[in-house]
Design a protein around this motif. Structure first.
Motif, PDB file in Angstrom:
ATOM      1  N   ARG A 290      -4.418 -56.280  -0.588  1.00 46.18           N
ATOM      2  CA  ARG A 290      -4.233 -54.985   0.081  1.00 46.18           C
ATOM      3  C   ARG A 290      -3.078 -55.086   1.071  1.00 46.18           C
ATOM      4  NH1 ARG A 290     -10.088 -52.488   1.452  1.00 46.18           N
ATOM      5  NH2 ARG A 290      -8.905 -50.569   1.292  1.00 46.18           N
ATOM      6  N   LEU A 291      -2.204 -54.136   1.007  1.00 48.78           N
ATOM      7  CA  LEU A 291      -1.036 -54.164   1.902  1.00 48.78           C
ATOM      8  C   LEU A 291      -1.018 -52.949   2.833  1.00 48.78           C
ATOM      9  CD1 LEU A 291       1.723 -55.379  -0.617  1.00 48.78           C
ATOM     10  CD2 LEU A 291       0.525 -56.721   1.109  1.00 48.78           C
ATOM     11  N   ALA A 292      -2.154 -52.265   2.906  1.00 47.39           N
ATOM     12  CA  ALA A 292      -2.190 -51.049   3.728  1.00 47.39           C
ATOM     13  C   ALA A 292      -2.094 -51.401   5.208  1.00 47.39           C
ATOM     14  CB  ALA A 292      -3.466 -50.282   3.459  1.00 47.39           C
ATOM     15  N   TYR A 293      -1.539 -50.475   5.939  1.00 47.63           N
ATOM     16  CA  TYR A 293      -1.429 -50.582   7.396  1.00 47.63           C
ATOM     17  C   TYR A 293      -2.576 -49.774   8.001  1.00 47.63           C
ATOM     18  CZ  TYR A 293       0.432 -49.393  12.045  1.00 47.63           C
ATOM     19  OH  TYR A 293       0.596 -49.194  13.383  1.00 47.63           O
ATOM     20  N   ILE A 294      -3.196 -50.329   9.050  1.00 45.20           N
ATOM     21  CA  ILE A 294      -4.261 -49.574   9.717  1.00 45.20           C
ATOM     22  C   ILE A 294      -3.742 -49.140  11.088  1.00 45.20           C
ATOM     23  CG2 ILE A 294      -6.648 -49.612  10.560  1.00 45.20           C
ATOM     24  CD1 ILE A 294      -7.061 -51.961   8.516  1.00 45.20           C
ATOM     25  N   ASP A 295      -3.680 -47.849  11.284  1.00 48.01           N
ATOM     26  CA  ASP A 295      -3.169 -47.322  12.548  1.00 48.01           C
ATOM     27  C   ASP A 295      -4.186 -47.629  13.654  1.00 48.01           C
ATOM     28  OD1 ASP A 295      -2.701 -45.541  14.743  1.00 48.01           O
ATOM     29  OD2 ASP A 295      -1.302 -44.474  13.434  1.00 48.01           O
ATOM     30  N   PRO A 296      -3.781 -48.417  14.678  1.00 48.64           N
ATOM     31  CA  PRO A 296      -4.767 -48.815  15.685  1.00 48.64           C
ATOM     32  C   PRO A 296      -5.296 -47.639  16.512  1.00 48.64           C
ATOM     33  CG  PRO A 296      -2.589 -49.695  16.213  1.00 48.64           C
ATOM     34  CD  PRO A 296      -2.449 -48.942  14.942  1.00 48.64           C
ATOM     35  N   ALA A 297      -4.525 -46.579  16.626  1.00 48.44           N
ATOM     36  CA  ALA A 297      -4.965 -45.440  17.444  1.00 48.44           C
ATOM     37  C   ALA A 297      -5.937 -44.552  16.681  1.00 48.44           C
ATOM     38  CB  ALA A 297      -3.743 -44.641  17.898  1.00 48.44           C
ATOM     39  N   SER A 298      -5.539 -44.209  15.434  1.00 55.15           N
ATOM     40  CA  SER A 298      -6.365 -43.235  14.692  1.00 55.15           C
ATOM     41  C   SER A 298      -7.317 -43.895  13.709  1.00 55.15           C
ATOM     42  CB  SER A 298      -5.436 -42.293  13.920  1.00 55.15           C
ATOM     43  OG  SER A 298      -4.739 -43.047  12.935  1.00 55.15           O
ATOM     44  N   GLY A 299      -7.067 -45.162  13.407  1.00 63.19           N
ATOM     45  CA  GLY A 299      -7.886 -45.835  12.393  1.00 63.19           C
ATOM     46  C   GLY A 299      -7.469 -45.473  10.971  1.00 63.19           C
ATOM     47  N   ASP A 300      -6.455 -44.621  10.819  1.00 60.21           N
ATOM     48  CA  ASP A 300      -5.981 -44.240   9.469  1.00 60.21           C
ATOM     49  C   ASP A 300      -5.448 -45.466   8.730  1.00 60.21           C
ATOM     50  OD1 ASP A 300      -6.534 -41.686  10.053  1.00 60.21           O
ATOM     51  OD2 ASP A 300      -4.434 -40.997  10.222  1.00 60.21           O
ATOM     52  N   ARG A 301      -5.740 -45.504   7.450  1.00 60.39           N
ATOM     53  CA  ARG A 301      -5.251 -46.612   6.624  1.00 60.39           C
ATOM     54  C   ARG A 301      -4.296 -46.017   5.592  1.00 60.39           C
ATOM     55  NH1 ARG A 301      -7.528 -51.453   4.346  1.00 60.39           N
ATOM     56  NH2 ARG A 301      -9.213 -51.409   5.850  1.00 60.39           N
ATOM     57  N   TYR A 302      -3.080 -46.542   5.516  1.00 61.58           N
ATOM     58  CA  TYR A 302      -2.146 -45.998   4.516  1.00 61.58           C
ATOM     59  C   TYR A 302      -1.060 -47.015   4.171  1.00 61.58           C
ATOM     60  CZ  TYR A 302       0.761 -45.038   8.691  1.00 61.58           C
ATOM     61  OH  TYR A 302       1.489 -45.167   9.852  1.00 61.58           O
ATOM     62  N   LEU A 303      -0.426 -46.792   3.019  1.00 60.63           N
ATOM     63  CA  LEU A 303       0.747 -47.584   2.648  1.00 60.63           C
ATOM     64  C   LEU A 303       1.964 -46.887   3.232  1.00 60.63           C
ATOM     65  CD1 LEU A 303       0.603 -48.683  -1.103  1.00 60.63           C
ATOM     66  CD2 LEU A 303       0.359 -50.097   0.938  1.00 60.63           C
ATOM     67  N   PRO A 304       2.728 -47.586   4.061  1.00 58.83           N
ATOM     68  CA  PRO A 304       3.890 -46.919   4.654  1.00 58.83           C
ATOM     69  C   PRO A 304       4.973 -46.614   3.617  1.00 58.83           C
ATOM     70  CG  PRO A 304       3.517 -49.091   5.633  1.00 58.83           C
ATOM     71  CD  PRO A 304       2.575 -48.974   4.494  1.00 58.83           C
ATOM     72  N   TYR A 305       5.796 -45.659   3.944  1.00 59.82           N
ATOM     73  CA  TYR A 305       7.018 -45.402   3.187  1.00 59.82           C
ATOM     74  C   TYR A 305       8.121 -46.276   3.797  1.00 59.82           C
ATOM     75  CZ  TYR A 305       5.756 -41.419   0.220  1.00 59.82           C
ATOM     76  OH  TYR A 305       5.238 -40.613  -0.760  1.00 59.82           O
ATOM     77  N   VAL A 306       9.154 -46.540   2.988  1.00 61.67           N
ATOM     78  CA  VAL A 306      10.228 -47.419   3.453  1.00 61.67           C
ATOM     79  C   VAL A 306      11.574 -46.708   3.371  1.00 61.67           C
ATOM     80  CG1 VAL A 306      11.524 -49.536   2.953  1.00 61.67           C
ATOM     81  CG2 VAL A 306       9.039 -49.541   2.782  1.00 61.67           C
ATOM     82  N   VAL A 307      12.278 -46.725   4.500  1.00 64.26           N
ATOM     83  CA  VAL A 307      13.678 -46.284   4.500  1.00 64.26           C
ATOM     84  C   VAL A 307      14.520 -47.547   4.619  1.00 64.26           C
ATOM     85  CG1 VAL A 307      15.464 -45.001   5.731  1.00 64.26           C
ATOM     86  CG2 VAL A 307      13.159 -44.046   5.521  1.00 64.26           C
ATOM     87  N   GLU A 308      15.410 -47.730   3.664  1.00 66.38           N
ATOM     88  CA  GLU A 308      16.182 -48.969   3.599  1.00 66.38           C
ATOM     89  C   GLU A 308      17.653 -48.708   3.911  1.00 66.38           C
ATOM     90  OE1 GLU A 308      16.635 -52.327   0.278  1.00 66.38           O
ATOM     91  OE2 GLU A 308      17.349 -50.395  -0.403  1.00 66.38           O
ATOM     92  N   THR A 309      18.256 -49.630   4.684  1.00 71.19           N
ATOM     93  CA  THR A 309      19.725 -49.624   4.811  1.00 71.19           C
ATOM     94  C   THR A 309      20.215 -50.921   4.168  1.00 71.19           C
ATOM     95  OG1 THR A 309      19.926 -50.793   6.934  1.00 71.19           O
ATOM     96  CG2 THR A 309      19.498 -48.427   7.046  1.00 71.19           C
ATOM     97  N   ALA A 310      21.200 -50.833   3.279  1.00 63.23           N
ATOM     98  CA  ALA A 310      21.611 -52.011   2.500  1.00 63.23           C
ATOM     99  C   ALA A 310      23.130 -52.080   2.388  1.00 63.23           C
ATOM    100  CB  ALA A 310      20.993 -51.941   1.097  1.00 63.23           C
TER     101      ALA A 310
END
Ligand code: GAP
Length: 440
Positions: A290-310
Motif C-alpha cells: 500500500r502506498l496511500a498517504y494518510i492525512d494526519p489532520a483529517s485521517g483521509d487516506r489517498y494516493l497523491p497525484y504527482v506534478v513532475e518537473t524534468a
C-alpha cells in the motif's frame, strides 16, 4: 543559425568544455565527456537547480536512488511495454531513423551506396523499438537476471515515496528532487550534447492532493520558467509548448515543455507533467504494497497525484553555452565571449600579473592562493599580452579578471575588469575576495 551551433561545438572542444567520448578509438557514438571547464559548468547548472529546488524550500527533499532497479519497476511504470519509438530502416543502405524524423520519400543516400547496389532507397514499415538499455545482474546472463539502466530518475522517487515522506516527516504537498544519470538507446541521437544516450536528469516529483494538481502544475510551470530566466537565458528564446493529445507520454494527463530556440529550431529543454496517480497506483498494484498517504489532520487516506518537473542537465548546459555565445568588436579587435551568469561560470576570476617582473607574479600568486583558500574557482595566467589573456578568459566565460600592475606595489590595489561591460575598477587587494563574494 546552424553556423552558431558549429561555433559553439568548436569552442566547447577547443576550450575543454566537451570532448567526444573515446575519441582515440574513433569516438563512441552520441556519448560525450565533460572536460575541465565543462564539468564545472555542468555541476554549476546542477547546483543552481538543487539550490533552488531543495535548499531554498522546506517542502522538497533530496534523494539519490540507484540507476539499477528491480525489473518489475519498469513493468509497473509502463516503460517495458510503452517506452518505444517507431523505427524505420532504409532497405538499401540500412540507415535507421525515428519514424517522425525520417526523410520524406526515402533517405536519398543513393549516392553513398556501395558500387553495384541496385536497390532503391526505400523506407520499410515502422516497427517499435524499446529505448531501455538492458544488462544482467549477477554472473549469469539469462532472462531472469535481466535488469535495465533507468530511462528516467523519477521511478526512484515513486518507489521511495513513503520512505521519504515518513523519515523526513513531510506532509502533502511536498516533493522529492533527484539528480542522476539516465540512459536511453535513442534511435537518432545528435545535435552535440542535445540528445545523447547517456545523460543526467534533474527531476522533481511533487506529491499533491488529487484536485489540487492543476493548480500545482501551473505553479511549477511558472517556477521553472522563472528559474531559466533568472539564469540569464534570453526570454525571447524561451517559450511554452503545451502537449496535444497525440504528444502526451503514457503517464501524463497534461504536459507542457519549456522550449528553447536552439540554432536547429525550437526544442524541449524541460518538461512539466501532471502524472496523476498513474505511477503510485501501478507500483501499488505490481508490488502489492500500500502506498496511500494518510492525512494526519483529517485521517483521509489517498494516493497523491504527482506534478513532475524534468530537465536534462547537459541540455540545460547546451542552452547556457548557445545563449551565452557572442562575437563582438572591441577597440578594433574581435572577441568571442561566453556571457555566462557568474553562478554558472566555471572560473569566477582570473588573476594576471601585468609583467613577469617587479615582484608582480609573487603578489598575483598570493592572491590566487587566497582565492583558492576561500574556494572561489580562480585561474592564474601570466602568458602572453594582457589582451590575449583577456580574450582567453572571455571565451571561457570568466566574469572578472584581476590584474596586478605597477600601481599595486604603491597602493596595494588591483584592477578588476568586467567581462561584459569592460569597465575597470581599482579595488584594495585585501578586498578582492569580499568584492567577488558580493557578486557571486
Ligand atoms: N521523467 C520524465 C521524463 O524523463 P522526458 O521529457 O522524457 O521526461 C525530461 O525527459 C528531460 O530530460 C527532457 O526535457 C530533456 O531535457 C532531457 N532528456 C531527455 N532525453 C534526453 C536525451 N536523450 N539526451 C539528453 N537529454 C535528454
Amino acid at each position: 543559425m546552424p553556423d552558431l551551433m558549429e561555433k559553439v561545438v568548436s569552442l566547447a572542444k577547443r576550450r575543454g568544455f566537451v570532448f567526444q567520448s573515446s575519441e582515440i578509438y574513433g569516438g563512441a557514438s552520441s556519448v560525450w565527456d565533460y572536460g575541465p571547464l565543462g564539468v564545472e559548468l555542468r555541476r554549476n547548472v546542477a547546483d543552481a537547480w538543487w539550490s533552488a529546488m531543495v535548499h531554498a524550500r522546506d517542502d522538497v527533499e533530496g534523494l539519490d536512488a540507484g540507476i539499477l532497479m528491480h525489473p518489475r519497476v519498469w513493468e509497473a511504470s509502463g516503460h517495458l511495454s510503452g517506452f518505444t519509438d517507431p523505427l524505420v530502416e532504409c532497405r538499401a543502405c540500412k540507415k535507421r531513423w525515428r519514424a517522425d524524423q525520417a526523410p520524406e520519400g526515402g533517405c536519398a543516400a543513393k549516392a553513398s551506396l556501395p558500387k553495384g547496389t541496385d536497390k532503391s532507397c526505400e523506407l520499410g514499415e515502422p516497427r517499435l523499438f524499446n529505448l531501455m538499455f538492458k544488462t544482467f545482474m549477477g554472473p549469469v546472463e539469462e532472462e531472469a537476471a535481466m535488469v535495465y539502466l533507468r530511462p528516467e530518475t523519477a521511478q526512484g522517487a515513486y518507489v521511495n515515496f513513503l520512505n521519504v515522506q515518513q523519515t523526513a516527516r513531510q506532509r502533502i504537498p511536498f516533493g522529492i528532487a533527484q539528480l542522476g544519470k539516465a540512459f536511453r538507446n535513442e534511435i537518432t541521437p545528435g545535435n552535440f550534447i542535445f540528445r545523447t544516450r547517456e545523460f543526467e536528469q534533474a527531476e522533481m516529483q511533487f506529491f499533491v492532493k488529487p484536485g489540487d494538481d492543476d493548480e500545482w502544475w501551473e505553479y511549477w510551470r511558472d517556477q521553472r520558467m522563472g528559474w531559466h530566466r533568472e539564469l540569464g537565458i534570453a526570454p525571447e528564446r524561451l517559450r511554452l509548448h503545451a502537449h496535444g493529445p497525440g504528444e502526451l507520454a503514457h503517464y501524463a494527463k497534461t504536459a507542457v515543455d519549456i522550449e528553447y530556440e536552439f540554432p536547429f529550431g525550437w526544442q524541449e529543454l524541460e518538461g512539466i507533467h501532471n502524472r496523476t496517480d498513474f505511477d503510485l497506483e501501478r507500483h501499488q498494484e505490481y508490488s502489492g504494497k500500500r502506498l496511500a498517504y494518510i492525512d494526519p489532520a483529517s485521517g483521509d487516506r489517498y494516493l497523491p497525484y504527482v506534478v513532475e518537473t524534468a530537465m536534462g542537465v547537459g541540455r540545460a548546459a547546451l542552452v547556457v553555452l548557445v545563449d551565452g555565445y557572442r562575437e563582438e568588436e572591441v577597440a578594433g579587435q574581435s572577441r568571442v565571449v561566453l556571457g555566462l551568469h557568474p553562478a554558472l561560470a566555471p572560473v569566477k576570476a582570473a588573476v594576471f600579473p601585468l609583467m613577469k617582473k617587479l615582484g608582480l607574479p609573487e603578489i598575483a600568486e598570493r592572491l590566487i592562493a587566497e582565492l583558492r583558500r576561500e574556494r572561489i574557482p580562480a585561474m592564474y595566467d601570466q602568458a602572453g599580452s594582457i589582451g590575449r589573456r583577456y580574450r582567453r578568459q572571455d571565451e571561457a566565460g570568466t566574469p572578472w579578471c584581476v590584474t596586478i600592475d605597477g600601481q599595486t606595489k604603491d597602493d596595494d590595489t588591483a584592477t578588476i575588469r568586467d567581462r561584459d561591460s569592460l569597465e575597470q575598477v581599482r579595488v584594495g587587494i585585501d578586498h578582492v575576495v569580499g568584492w567577488l563574494r558580493e557578486r557571486l
